[in-house]
Design an enzyme around this catalytic site. Structure first.
Site, short mmCIF file in Angstrom:
data_model
loop_
_atom_site.label_atom_id
_atom_site.label_comp_id
_atom_site.label_asym_id
_atom_site.label_seq_id
_atom_site.Cartn_x
_atom_site.Cartn_y
_atom_site.Cartn_z
N GLY A 1 0.58 -1.23 0.02
CA GLY A 1 -0.37 0.32 -0.33
C GLY A 1 1.20 1.78 -0.01
O GLY A 1 0.34 2.25 0.37
N GLU B 1 8.30 4.23 -6.14
CA GLU B 1 9.24 3.74 -6.88
C GLU B 1 11.04 4.12 -6.43
O GLU B 1 11.79 4.78 -7.69
CB GLU B 1 9.02 3.85 -7.88
CG GLU B 1 7.98 2.68 -8.12
CD GLU B 1 7.58 2.30 -7.83
OE1 GLU B 1 8.83 0.57 -7.14
OE2 GLU B 1 6.66 1.25 -8.15
N CYS C 1 1.10 -12.20 3.14
CA CYS C 1 1.67 -13.04 2.68
C CYS C 1 0.46 -13.98 1.64
O CYS C 1 -0.44 -14.68 2.48
CB CYS C 1 2.30 -13.86 3.96
SG CYS C 1 2.52 -15.34 3.04
P1 ADP Z 1 2.43 -1.26 -3.46
O1 ADP Z 1 2.78 0.57 -3.83
O2 ADP Z 1 3.24 -0.65 -1.63
O3 ADP Z 1 3.08 -2.21 -4.39
P2 ADP Z 1 -0.72 -0.22 -3.96
O4 ADP Z 1 -0.77 1.06 -2.89
O5 ADP Z 1 -0.36 -0.45 -5.30
O6 ADP Z 1 0.56 -1.34 -3.02
O7 ADP Z 1 -1.23 -1.31 -3.36
C1 ADP Z 1 -2.29 -1.75 -2.02
C2 ADP Z 1 -3.32 -2.50 -2.24
O8 ADP Z 1 -3.00 -3.28 -3.15
C3 ADP Z 1 -3.72 -2.96 -1.46
O9 ADP Z 1 -5.10 -1.90 -1.12
C4 ADP Z 1 -4.45 -4.12 -1.99
O10 ADP Z 1 -6.47 -3.73 -2.98
C5 ADP Z 1 -3.89 -5.09 -3.34
N1 ADP Z 1 -3.66 -6.39 -2.60
C6 ADP Z 1 -2.91 -7.03 -3.65
N2 ADP Z 1 -2.58 -8.07 -3.37
C7 ADP Z 1 -2.66 -8.30 -1.88
C8 ADP Z 1 -1.71 -8.39 -0.72
N3 ADP Z 1 -1.02 -9.50 -0.81
N4 ADP Z 1 -1.85 -7.74 0.37
C9 ADP Z 1 -1.93 -6.62 0.38
N5 ADP Z 1 -2.87 -5.55 -0.27
C10 ADP Z 1 -2.99 -6.31 -1.48
ZN ZN Z 2 3.49 -16.54 5.03
#
Ligand code: ADP
Ligand code: ZN
Length: 191
Positions: free
Chosen positions: A20, A89, A145
């Site tokens: 997130g 990023e 996870c």
């Molecule tokens: P990041 O920038 O850290 O990659 P994002 O803000 O793009 O994360 O996305 C977060 C969203 O991804 C969460 O709110 C949820 O809807 C979705 N999501 C998909 N898979 C997962 C997971 N394994 N754990 C938590 N959220 C997940």
């Molecule tokens: Zn695990």
């Protein structure tokens, strides 16, 4: 958050993929917009996950960003009226990003950076460890996870369905690869 008022500072939002980070960066930047503060948002050109020009979260939220190739370009794109600088990023920037963030904060700006704390091997990622040390505020978020439902602190890299090897390059263009959130126990790295 008990907030600093009369100088700049650095905030880091970090954790594994899907925790997130982008969502939280977008949330903070929306509030900056509501407060009518002047903000500029940047991302490295390398990240074209969904869009070249926006910060996009996995749940589809987006905010406009300026893609830059080098950290120095950030200084060229802002002006003295810029109050807030957002960077997504940040792990993909060179270490040059560290002094840029410090300079912006010294000039009185609020600098909000989001990025992965670890690479797929579980090792500290690029400039992020030093930014964590230099920041006034740090938020480490967790994903879930996908193997066991525990809080996830790691990013699993799978190449053709198999855990990636330690020696695989961090950025591998053209391979059939997938990333998922995993906890410390379920995270796998091949030797
Ligand atoms: P990041 O920038 O850290 O990659 P994002 O803000 O793009 O994360 O996305 C977060 C969203 O991804 C969460 O709110 C949820 O809807 C979705 N999501 C998909 N898979 C997962 C997971 N394994 N754990 C938590 N959220 C997940
Ligand atoms: Zn695990």
């Amino acid at each position: 958050m008990y907030q600093i008022n009369n100088t700049g500072w650095i905030e880091v939002i970090t954790g594994p993929m899907y925790c997130g980070k982008s969502e939280e960066l977008i949330r903070r930047l929306r509030r900056v917009e509501i407060a009518r503060q002047k903000a500029h948002v940047f991302k490295p050109v390398i990240d074209n996950r969904y869009s070249n020009k926006d910060v996009v979260s996995h749940n589809g939220e987006r905010i406009e960003a300026i893609p830059v190739n080098h950290p120095e370009e950030i200084l060229q794109r802002i002006d003295k009226n810029t109050e807030v600088v957002g960077i997504d990023e940040v792990q993909f920037f060179s270490n040059g990003i560290i002094s840029i963030c410090e300079q912006l904060a010294d000039e009185g700006k609020r600098v909000i950076v989001a990025g992965l704390d670890r690479d797929f091997r579980g090792e500290p990622f690029g400039p992020v460890p030093e930014l964590l040390a230099r920041a006034e505020y740090v938020d480490k978020l967790h994903a879930i996870c996908v193997k066991c439902g525990e809080l996830a602190s790691r990013t699993q890299r799978l190449i053709d369905g198999e855990p990636a090897s330690y020696d695989d390059p961090v950025i591998m263009v053209g391979a059939e690869e997938v990333y998922e959130a995993r906890c410390r126990k379920c995270h796998e790295v091949k030797n």
